[in-house]
Design a protein around this motif. Sequence first.
Motif, short mmCIF file in Angstrom:
data_model
loop_
_atom_site.label_atom_id
_atom_site.label_comp_id
_atom_site.label_asym_id
_atom_site.label_seq_id
_atom_site.Cartn_x
_atom_site.Cartn_y
_atom_site.Cartn_z
N ASP A 82 0.97 -1.11 0.05
CA ASP A 82 -0.11 -0.02 0.19
C ASP A 82 0.89 1.25 -0.08
O ASP A 82 0.31 2.31 -0.33
CB ASP A 82 -0.90 0.09 1.44
N LEU A 83 2.31 1.11 0.37
CA LEU A 83 3.11 2.29 0.30
C LEU A 83 3.15 2.96 -1.02
O LEU A 83 3.20 4.02 -1.06
CB LEU A 83 4.41 1.77 0.60
N TYR A 84 2.99 2.04 -2.20
CA TYR A 84 2.98 2.64 -3.54
C TYR A 84 1.80 3.35 -3.90
O TYR A 84 1.93 3.93 -4.88
CB TYR A 84 3.26 1.36 -4.57
N THR A 85 0.71 3.28 -3.10
CA THR A 85 -0.30 3.88 -3.38
C THR A 85 -0.67 5.16 -2.46
O THR A 85 -1.51 5.77 -2.59
CB THR A 85 -1.68 3.00 -3.38
N SER A 86 0.18 5.22 -1.52
CA SER A 86 0.05 6.29 -0.44
C SER A 86 0.25 7.74 -1.13
O SER A 86 1.02 7.58 -2.07
CB SER A 86 0.97 5.87 0.80
N LYS A 87 -0.57 8.75 -0.50
CA LYS A 87 -0.48 9.98 -1.03
C LYS A 87 0.99 10.61 -0.86
O LYS A 87 1.49 11.34 -1.74
CB LYS A 87 -1.40 11.01 -0.27
N ASP A 88 1.63 10.28 0.10
CA ASP A 88 3.00 10.66 0.46
C ASP A 88 4.12 10.24 -0.67
O ASP A 88 4.77 10.86 -1.05
CB ASP A 88 3.59 10.22 1.88
N TRP A 89 3.85 9.03 -0.93
CA TRP A 89 4.88 8.40 -1.82
C TRP A 89 4.76 8.64 -3.12
O TRP A 89 5.56 9.22 -3.72
CB TRP A 89 4.56 6.83 -1.56
#
Length: 515
Positions: A82-89
């Motif tokens: 889900d990191l790859y879809t997070s706003k920050d990433w």
Amino acid sequence: MEPAAGKPSFLRNIMARVLFFGVLIIVVRFAFIVTIAGESCNLRDFCFFTLPENLNFVIPGTAANMAVRTTTAGGVVPAGKDLYTSKDWIKAVQFYSSVFQDLIAEGYLSPGSKSLCVETPAGQEVQALKQIGVEDSIGIFKKASKPLVVSAKGNRVPFDDDTFDFVFSGGDRLDKAARPLDLLASDILRALKPEGFVVVHARAKDEYSFNSFLALFNSCKLVKSRDIEGYDSDMPYIKEIVLQKVAGAGGIVPVKESNVNSVVKCSIPGHKRKLVGNAEPLIMEEPSKPWITLKQNIKNVKYLPSMADISFKSRYVYVDVGARSYGSSIGSWFRKQYPKQNKTFEVYAIEADKTFHDEYRVKKGITLLPYAAWVRNETLAFEINGVPGKESEGTGRGMGRIRPVKSSSSAMSLSREVNEIQGFDFAEWLKSAVTEKDFVVMKMDVEGTEFDLIPRLFETGAICLVDEIFLECHYNRWQRCCPGQRSSKYEKTYGQCLELFTTLRESGVLVHQWF
């Protein structure tokens, strides 16, 4: 006969359980490698299959519909995909995409560049490079995050010499790396091709820290630097520094003139000279009670770390020349009062009087040099004043003068204890112990020998290695015991001491008066 018929069934049950247990081990191993260790699955990891090398993971939520491609070693999205879809990433990827597009437009990066991103835990910079067409890109961090980031064990750059055309470190992470900065910078340059570019985002807050950073990459030339806006509140602005690898760049610049009547072997850089202008003013009139003046003046001292950021230094070193006891200055002043910006300093105590040697052997983090700082390596006569165990002006241990043995009989009183000790060339030792990449603080209390040592530091170029000096200059000062009388211990006057301080500052040395 019935028991015999049950044996095949019993064996089948055993075999089934063994097979199930073996499959379970493989599954657990596979889950650990992929979800915990963040590595790709291959035969050495007890996996019997790998994913196709051209498999793409489509990441929703971006205008470009970014694809995370596996590397040639294969790989999968790490745990917590889900990191790859997070706003920050995604925000970070978009920010770095814009940065890299500017670098392409300026000619420092191209789609064909073999590129490395250093200290990138989540790989945003790598993804940004791939998104704009720089396909041959990889990141390194202490823990892998395949397919974008491989593990750099021991925080080393795990690639051969002259591998990359372009190296990038963003997010102000370079100065937070686990390994010493000078070693990491050297390893980056080793892996960079000649004429290749290094681009770093760093918090170089002032001219001193900026030049300290450049010294780490002394085989590069500065191409440009600029302040740019960051992408989050923790990094509202950052300095972008562009360097190009050029063999032979950097180092101390030789010059031919001196303000101390000797040949200067180095030139103190301008960013150090500017700090001198911000220092506390010198005390122009001779103090009638110097021991009181010291207590008053110490409140006015403008320490270098209070004026500049010292983060981009390789090592932090304190040299106490004429250290006497541990509590004389190291324990009572330097370790308690000097502003260190949370840096750990290596401490060298230089003290010829053997009376103090034993206590340093039990002090951690201190290297004792049991010799006399001098202008050459030779045997010296060391005069010790007064009674052992007392430390006061004119009567304390460790407050003696040194002279070459051949001249000691006429220069020193026979009524005082005189020992033969070993002197060493302090300037040459300093040049072997530290470099211009280190942050070096020096305190010097050598009972008049400063008029020999300071010119020697200029003559050899060692003065350029010192960032800050606390100097006690010895002169025929007024005596405590006898008002109206001057001490006959020293020949120099306060005016000559003031001239020494003035000369040092005019030469660009940040020196403070110590009494």
